[in-house]
Design a protein around this motif. Structure first.
Motif, PDB file in Angstrom:
ATOM      1  N   PRO A 183       0.794  -1.226   0.000  1.00 11.24           N
ATOM      2  CA  PRO A 183       0.000   0.000   0.000  1.00 11.24           C
ATOM      3  C   PRO A 183       0.833   1.287   0.000  1.00 11.24           C
ATOM      4  CG  PRO A 183       0.092  -0.888   2.209  1.00 11.24           C
ATOM      5  CD  PRO A 183       0.819  -1.864   1.311  1.00 11.24           C
ATOM      6  N   ARG A 184       2.152   1.182   0.193  1.00  8.53           N
ATOM      7  CA  ARG A 184       2.982   2.381   0.253  1.00  8.53           C
ATOM      8  C   ARG A 184       3.115   3.011  -1.131  1.00  8.53           C
ATOM      9  NH1 ARG A 184       8.067  -0.321   3.107  1.00  8.53           N
ATOM     10  NH2 ARG A 184       7.504  -1.884   1.543  1.00  8.53           N
ATOM     11  N   MET A 185       2.987   4.319  -1.204  1.00  6.06           N
ATOM     12  CA  MET A 185       2.931   5.023  -2.479  1.00  6.06           C
ATOM     13  C   MET A 185       4.298   5.618  -2.821  1.00  6.06           C
ATOM     14  SD  MET A 185      -0.086   4.443  -3.445  1.00  6.06           S
ATOM     15  CE  MET A 185      -0.198   5.541  -4.854  1.00  6.06           C
ATOM     16  N   CYS A 186       5.164   4.788  -3.373  1.00  5.03           N
ATOM     17  CA  CYS A 186       6.435   5.274  -3.894  1.00  5.03           C
ATOM     18  C   CYS A 186       6.931   4.259  -4.909  1.00  5.03           C
ATOM     19  CB  CYS A 186       7.458   5.511  -2.787  1.00  5.03           C
ATOM     20  SG  CYS A 186       8.096   4.005  -2.021  1.00  5.03           S
ATOM     21  N   PRO A 187       7.768   4.669  -5.873  1.00  2.00           N
ATOM     22  CA  PRO A 187       8.198   3.740  -6.930  1.00  2.00           C
ATOM     23  C   PRO A 187       8.854   2.476  -6.397  1.00  2.00           C
ATOM     24  CG  PRO A 187       8.743   5.995  -7.526  1.00  2.00           C
ATOM     25  CD  PRO A 187       8.270   6.028  -6.100  1.00  2.00           C
ATOM     26  N   LEU A 188       9.646   2.616  -5.326  1.00  2.00           N
ATOM     27  CA  LEU A 188      10.339   1.457  -4.790  1.00  2.00           C
ATOM     28  C   LEU A 188       9.469   0.630  -3.861  1.00  2.00           C
ATOM     29  CD1 LEU A 188      13.864   2.977  -3.999  1.00  2.00           C
ATOM     30  CD2 LEU A 188      13.143   1.714  -6.033  1.00  2.00           C
ATOM     31  N   CYS A 189       8.507   1.293  -3.199  1.00  2.00           N
ATOM     32  CA  CYS A 189       7.715   0.596  -2.179  1.00  2.00           C
ATOM     33  C   CYS A 189       6.584  -0.235  -2.764  1.00  2.00           C
ATOM     34  CB  CYS A 189       7.121   1.605  -1.195  1.00  2.00           C
ATOM     35  SG  CYS A 189       8.343   2.612  -0.343  1.00  2.00           S
ATOM     36  N   GLY A 190       6.096   0.118  -3.950  1.00  4.41           N
ATOM     37  CA  GLY A 190       4.891  -0.536  -4.491  1.00  4.41           C
ATOM     38  C   GLY A 190       5.049  -2.001  -4.780  1.00  4.41           C
ATOM     39  N   THR A 191       6.295  -2.490  -4.857  1.00  2.00           N
ATOM     40  CA  THR A 191       6.522  -3.920  -5.080  1.00  2.00           C
ATOM     41  C   THR A 191       7.199  -4.549  -3.875  1.00  2.00           C
ATOM     42  OG1 THR A 191       8.652  -3.466  -6.153  1.00  2.00           O
ATOM     43  CG2 THR A 191       6.696  -3.573  -7.571  1.00  2.00           C
ATOM     44  N   GLY A 192       6.964  -3.976  -2.700  1.00  2.00           N
ATOM     45  CA  GLY A 192       7.642  -4.446  -1.503  1.00  2.00           C
ATOM     46  C   GLY A 192       6.974  -5.602  -0.803  1.00  2.00           C
ATOM     47  N   MET A 193       5.750  -5.938  -1.179  1.00  2.00           N
ATOM     48  CA  MET A 193       5.058  -7.093  -0.603  1.00  2.00           C
ATOM     49  C   MET A 193       3.974  -7.550  -1.567  1.00  2.00           C
ATOM     50  SD  MET A 193       2.887  -5.240   2.470  1.00  2.00           S
ATOM     51  CE  MET A 193       4.382  -4.505   3.132  1.00  2.00           C
ATOM     52  N   GLY A 194       3.596  -8.813  -1.456  1.00  2.00           N
ATOM     53  CA  GLY A 194       2.600  -9.354  -2.366  1.00  2.00           C
ATOM     54  C   GLY A 194       2.090 -10.703  -1.903  1.00  2.00           C
ATOM     55  N   LYS A 195       1.358 -11.360  -2.783  1.00  2.00           N
ATOM     56  CA  LYS A 195       0.761 -12.666  -2.475  1.00  2.00           C
ATOM     57  C   LYS A 195       0.891 -13.584  -3.681  1.00  2.00           C
ATOM     58  CE  LYS A 195      -2.613 -10.934   0.884  1.00  2.00           C
ATOM     59  NZ  LYS A 195      -1.894 -11.537   2.029  1.00  2.00           N
ATOM     60  N   PHE A 196       0.879 -14.876  -3.406  1.00  2.00           N
ATOM     61  CA  PHE A 196       0.896 -15.873  -4.470  1.00  2.00           C
ATOM     62  C   PHE A 196      -0.043 -17.011  -4.098  1.00  2.00           C
ATOM     63  CE2 PHE A 196       4.210 -17.099  -1.481  1.00  2.00           C
ATOM     64  CZ  PHE A 196       4.024 -18.466  -1.334  1.00  2.00           C
ATOM     65  N   LYS A 197      -0.557 -17.691  -5.099  1.00  2.00           N
ATOM     66  CA  LYS A 197      -1.400 -18.866  -4.865  1.00  2.00           C
ATOM     67  C   LYS A 197      -1.439 -19.697  -6.138  1.00  2.00           C
ATOM     68  CE  LYS A 197      -5.814 -16.722  -6.140  1.00  2.00           C
ATOM     69  NZ  LYS A 197      -7.197 -16.436  -5.695  1.00  2.00           N
ATOM     70  N   GLY A 198      -1.814 -20.957  -6.007  1.00  2.00           N
ATOM     71  CA  GLY A 198      -1.893 -21.806  -7.183  1.00  2.00           C
ATOM     72  C   GLY A 198      -2.179 -23.243  -6.839  1.00  2.00           C
ATOM     73  N   LEU A 199      -1.934 -24.103  -7.808  1.00  2.00           N
ATOM     74  CA  LEU A 199      -2.168 -25.540  -7.675  1.00  2.00           C
ATOM     75  C   LEU A 199      -0.880 -26.290  -7.974  1.00  2.00           C
ATOM     76  CD1 LEU A 199      -5.549 -25.841  -9.638  1.00  2.00           C
ATOM     77  CD2 LEU A 199      -5.258 -25.667  -7.157  1.00  2.00           C
ATOM     78  N   PHE A 200      -0.760 -27.474  -7.410  1.00  2.00           N
ATOM     79  CA  PHE A 200       0.356 -28.345  -7.748  1.00  2.00           C
ATOM     80  C   PHE A 200      -0.163 -29.747  -7.993  1.00  2.00           C
ATOM     81  CE2 PHE A 200       0.013 -28.692  -3.141  1.00  2.00           C
ATOM     82  CZ  PHE A 200       0.177 -30.047  -2.900  1.00  2.00           C
ATOM     83  N   LYS A 201       0.556 -30.479  -8.822  1.00  2.00           N
ATOM     84  CA  LYS A 201       0.177 -31.856  -9.143  1.00  2.00           C
ATOM     85  C   LYS A 201       1.422 -32.717  -9.131  1.00  2.00           C
ATOM     86  CE  LYS A 201      -2.358 -34.675 -12.508  1.00  2.00           C
ATOM     87  NZ  LYS A 201      -1.643 -35.880 -12.079  1.00  2.00           N
ATOM     88  N   TYR A 202       1.359 -33.786  -8.341  1.00  2.00           N
ATOM     89  CA  TYR A 202       2.475 -34.719  -8.311  1.00  2.00           C
ATOM     90  C   TYR A 202       2.509 -35.521  -9.603  1.00  2.00           C
ATOM     91  CZ  TYR A 202       3.170 -33.736  -3.349  1.00  2.00           C
ATOM     92  OH  TYR A 202       3.441 -33.117  -2.169  1.00  2.00           O
ATOM     93  N   MET A 203       3.704 -35.843 -10.041  1.00  2.00           N
ATOM     94  CA  MET A 203       3.873 -36.587 -11.286  1.00  2.00           C
ATOM     95  C   MET A 203       4.103 -38.064 -11.048  1.00  2.00           C
ATOM     96  SD  MET A 203       6.294 -33.774 -13.219  1.00  2.00           S
ATOM     97  CE  MET A 203       6.365 -34.709 -14.745  1.00  2.00           C
ATOM     98  N   ASN A 204       4.661 -38.425  -9.893  1.00  2.00           N
ATOM     99  CA  ASN A 204       4.997 -39.822  -9.619  1.00  2.00           C
ATOM    100  C   ASN A 204       4.038 -40.483  -8.632  1.00  2.00           C
ATOM    101  OD1 ASN A 204       5.780 -38.299  -7.448  1.00  2.00           O
ATOM    102  ND2 ASN A 204       7.768 -39.326  -7.167  1.00  2.00           N
TER     103      ASN A 204
END
Length: 351
Positions: free
Chosen positions: A288-309
């Protein structure tokens, strides 16, 4: 549903284990309950034929139920599958002149929960019927037999962690036969009761055990290619729920046409670099910080995984947090879990 044990195999296990022995005989509700006897082959065959299959257990819709039941995946309930067959289950003579027996009755519990009728067994239209349910802990039916048999299969939900001031039981009540079962007896039960020279009652019940699915943690690094943070690499440790190393993960993240942010990668063994699974997901920055360097200072990720073996599909999610202001290196912290429903076997569960 190949993740579950097949019903006939469960029957063999029950019979081999001596389910329904006198040492675990059910509570009698009076003189209407005859002694329990060994399960005859004809009764066992019928129970095996009519007991709820795995597909029926995990069906999301039960057409016979007038009251919406809890989800079978709701772990705040103990769930049991119960099948009752009554009438001329065993051919003890060849006489066709057998009087009609009225088996109209009910199945109930004296607990917070639900009884869901799933199948009416061999009910004859115009003579036998399931009465529309108005009470979640009670089902009623009209049934009569002569040279045949009828029955009912139901799911029984009992709310957990409730302090009851009296013993909790499942009660079957009919004109010629009545019985009560403590729920500890319904974890594994295969039983037969001879009611008279022409009729009997066969019972098969089992507990639907919650299966503890594999789960764990994700700890690693998120490395931006430049200060825009639109692409880069990620890698880290795939840990089990005890924090032990279960694998290594790595991959790439990037932005594609339309601005969608995606990631994909691999899971490999903790020692050998053999790929054991694939990772697919999305990510975004929410600093939420409003500066060029700060805007990518935190985030989130999510997804799926599948075992192959091995069989297994799961999900993962977590947070991305910068090491220091303006750093290209960020930390990944999250969780993963396999998608697992319930199993029909409690032999390896201590609940």
């Amino acid at each position: 549903m190949n993740k579950f044990l097949i019903v006939p195999l469960i029957f063999l296990a029950l019979i081999a284990a001596g389910c329904g022995r006198e040492s675990t005989s059910p509570q009698s509700s009076g003189t209407k309950t005859p002694p329990q006897s060994n399960l005859p082959e004809q009764a066992r065959s019928l129970l095996q034929q009519y007991s709820l299959s795995d597909s029926a257990l995990f069906d999301r819709e039960y057409p016979l139920s007038a009251i919406v039941p809890p989800s079978i995946f709701d772990t705040s309930y103990d769930v049991y599958s119960a099948t009752f067959l009554w009438g001329r289950i065993i051919s003890v003579n060849n006489s066709a002149d057998i009087p009609v027996t009225n088996w109209s009755g009910s199945l109930s519990i004296n607990a917070i929960g639900n009884i869901t009728p799933v199948a009416a067994l061999d009910f004859e239209k115009g003579r036998d019927s399931l009465i529309s349910q108005t009470d979640p802990i009670l089902i009623n039916w009209i049934s009569s037999t002569s040279t045949d048999y009828d029955g009912i299969s139901a799911l029984v939900f009992v709310k957990r962690d409730i302090a009851y001031f009296a013993p909790v039981y499942l009660a079957l009540t009919t004109t010629p036969f009545s019985i009560q079962y403590d729920f500890s007896q319904l974890q594994k039960l295969a039983a037969y009761y001879r009611v008279d020279e022409n009729n009997g009652m066969a019972v098969y019940a089992r507990k639907i055990w919650p299966h503890r699915c594999p789960e764990g943690f994700i700890i690693g690094n998120w490395i931006k290619s430049d200060m825009s943070g639109d692409s880069g690499l990620f890698s880290g440790q795939w840990l089990d729920d005890q924090g032990n190393l279960a694998g290594i993960y790595s991959g790439v993240f990037r932005s594609i046409d339309g601005g969608k942010k995606v990631l994909d990668g691999w899971i490999s063994g903790p020692i050998l670099t053999v790929i054991t699974g694939r990772i697919f997901g999305t990510w975004y920055y929410d600093d939420p910080r409003m500066c060029p360097l700060c805007g990518t200072g935190m985030g989130k990720f999510k997804g799926l995984f599948k075992y192959m073996n091995q069989e297994g599909v799961g999900a993962f999610d977590g947070d991305i947090v910068e090491d220091s202001l303006g750093s290209l290196k960020m930390q990944m912290k999250g969780n993963w879990h396999l998608f697992c429903p319930f199993t029909t076997d409690g032999s390896d569960n201590n609940n």
